[in-house]
Each structure stands twice: as structure tokens, then as C-alpha cells.
Design an enzyme around this catalytic site. Structure first.
Site, PDB file in Angstrom:
ATOM      1  N   HIS A   4       0.856  -1.184   0.000  1.00 27.63           N
ATOM      2  CA  HIS A   4       0.000   0.000   0.000  1.00 27.63           C
ATOM      3  C   HIS A   4       0.893   1.236   0.000  1.00 27.63           C
ATOM      4  CE1 HIS A   4      -3.813  -2.014   1.885  1.00 27.63           C
ATOM      5  NE2 HIS A   4      -3.258  -2.767   0.942  1.00 27.63           N
ATOM      6  N   GLU A  48       0.950   3.865   1.830  1.00 26.45           N
ATOM      7  CA  GLU A  48       1.421   4.255   3.155  1.00 26.45           C
ATOM      8  C   GLU A  48       2.614   3.403   3.593  1.00 26.45           C
ATOM      9  OE1 GLU A  48      -1.697   3.507   2.146  1.00 26.45           O
ATOM     10  OE2 GLU A  48      -3.127   4.048   3.701  1.00 26.45           O
ATOM     11  N   CYS A  62      -6.180   1.793   5.841  1.00 27.56           N
ATOM     12  CA  CYS A  62      -6.807   0.548   6.274  1.00 27.56           C
ATOM     13  C   CYS A  62      -6.230   0.166   7.641  1.00 27.56           C
ATOM     14  CB  CYS A  62      -6.546  -0.547   5.237  1.00 27.56           C
ATOM     15  SG  CYS A  62      -4.834  -1.130   5.218  1.00 27.56           S
ATOM     16  N   CYS A 107      -2.388  -0.461   7.543  1.00 20.71           N
ATOM     17  CA  CYS A 107      -1.605   0.769   7.410  1.00 20.71           C
ATOM     18  C   CYS A 107      -1.704   1.629   8.664  1.00 20.71           C
ATOM     19  CB  CYS A 107      -2.059   1.548   6.184  1.00 20.71           C
ATOM     20  SG  CYS A 107      -1.646   0.706   4.639  1.00 20.71           S
TER      21      CYS A 107
END
Length: 144
Positions: free
Chosen positions: A47, A49, A77, A80
């Protein structure tokens, strides 16, 4: 946030969900930026992040980033959000809310749990309309 939005646009061009992230050090200097690369890397943890945090930690030579801020186009999410806490990010700024998969303001609200080691200051709704539009357009095109 504009740089995070640019990363999200670049992710969409690669066929990735358009999410971008930028890590800024305490002096206001950008130390890392990334867009989603889960499909490209065949890695469910890639992801924006996480990739930005990895790069910022590598640059700092530490697994912690006290005083740093993270700007991301979509509410992180749970995975993260936990990584942001473990990195000791001081401030989290995000654009669009994620009612389906968000881990900050939506369930499970990672930072409200007693097991949470560190919770950043959270600022939401930054460039929310533009961030949400990127996601909406991406998924509309995908479903055609």
C-alpha cells in the site's frame, strides 16, 4: 497533499487503486512518497502508506519516525493504521474516508484500542473531493 494526489494518479495509470502517500520530516521536508503497487509487486502489503513509511525509515536509518507527518489520499486501512502507529508518526492527514476498509474513523478504529502503542494526531477531509473523485473514476472505469 498535492504530491500524494500526484502519486495516486500515477498509481491509477499503472492499473493500481489510486492511493498516494507522502512522509514529511519535522522540518517540513518530503523524505518519501509512494503510490499503491500491490498488483505490480504481487504484494498485498504494498500500500502507498507502507511503501512511503519503508522508504522514510530507510532514509532515517530507524524504524521510528517521531515528529514526522504522513499525508495520504485515502483513510488508511487497519494494516496501514497499525504501521503508522508503530512508526510513531506524529500527524496523519488524509483525504477521502473509506467506509468499507478504513481503519481510522471507521471500524475497527485502530487508534482507539487500548493495545495501540501510539496514536498520531489525525486530520481528515484534506482535498477530500479530489481524492474521492480519483477513486470513483478508477472504479467506474474498472467496472465497464
Amino acid at each position: 497533499m498535492q504530491i500524494a494526489l500526484d502519486e495516486a494518479r500515477a498509481a491509477a495509470l499503472r492499473g493500481e487503486v489510486p492511493v498516494g502517500a507522502v512522509v514529511v520530516d519535522p522540518s517540513g521536508r518530503i523524505v518519501a512518497q509512494a503510490g499503491n503497487r500491490t498488483r505490480e509487486l504481487s504484494d498485498p502489503t504494498a500500500h502507498a502508506e507502507v511503501l512511503a513509511l519503508r522508504a522514510a525509515c530507510a532514509a532515517a536509518g530507524s524504524e521510528r519516525l517521531p515528529g514526522h507527518a504522513l499525508w495520504v489520499t485515502l483513510e488508511p486501512c487497519p494494516m496501514c493504521a497499525a504501521a503508522i502507529g508503530f512508526a510513531r508518526i506524529a500527524r496523519l492527514y488524509y483525504g477521502a474516508s473509506d467506509p468499507k476498509s478504513g481503519g481510522v474513523a471507521q471500524a475497527p478504529r485502530v487508534y482507539t484500542h487500548p493495545q495501540c502503542h501510539h496514536a498520531p494526531e489525525v486530520y481528515d477531509g484534506i482535498a477530500e473531493d479530489e481524492a474521492a473523485r480519483l477513486l470513483r473514476d478508477f472504479f467506474t472505469t474498472l467496472r465497464r
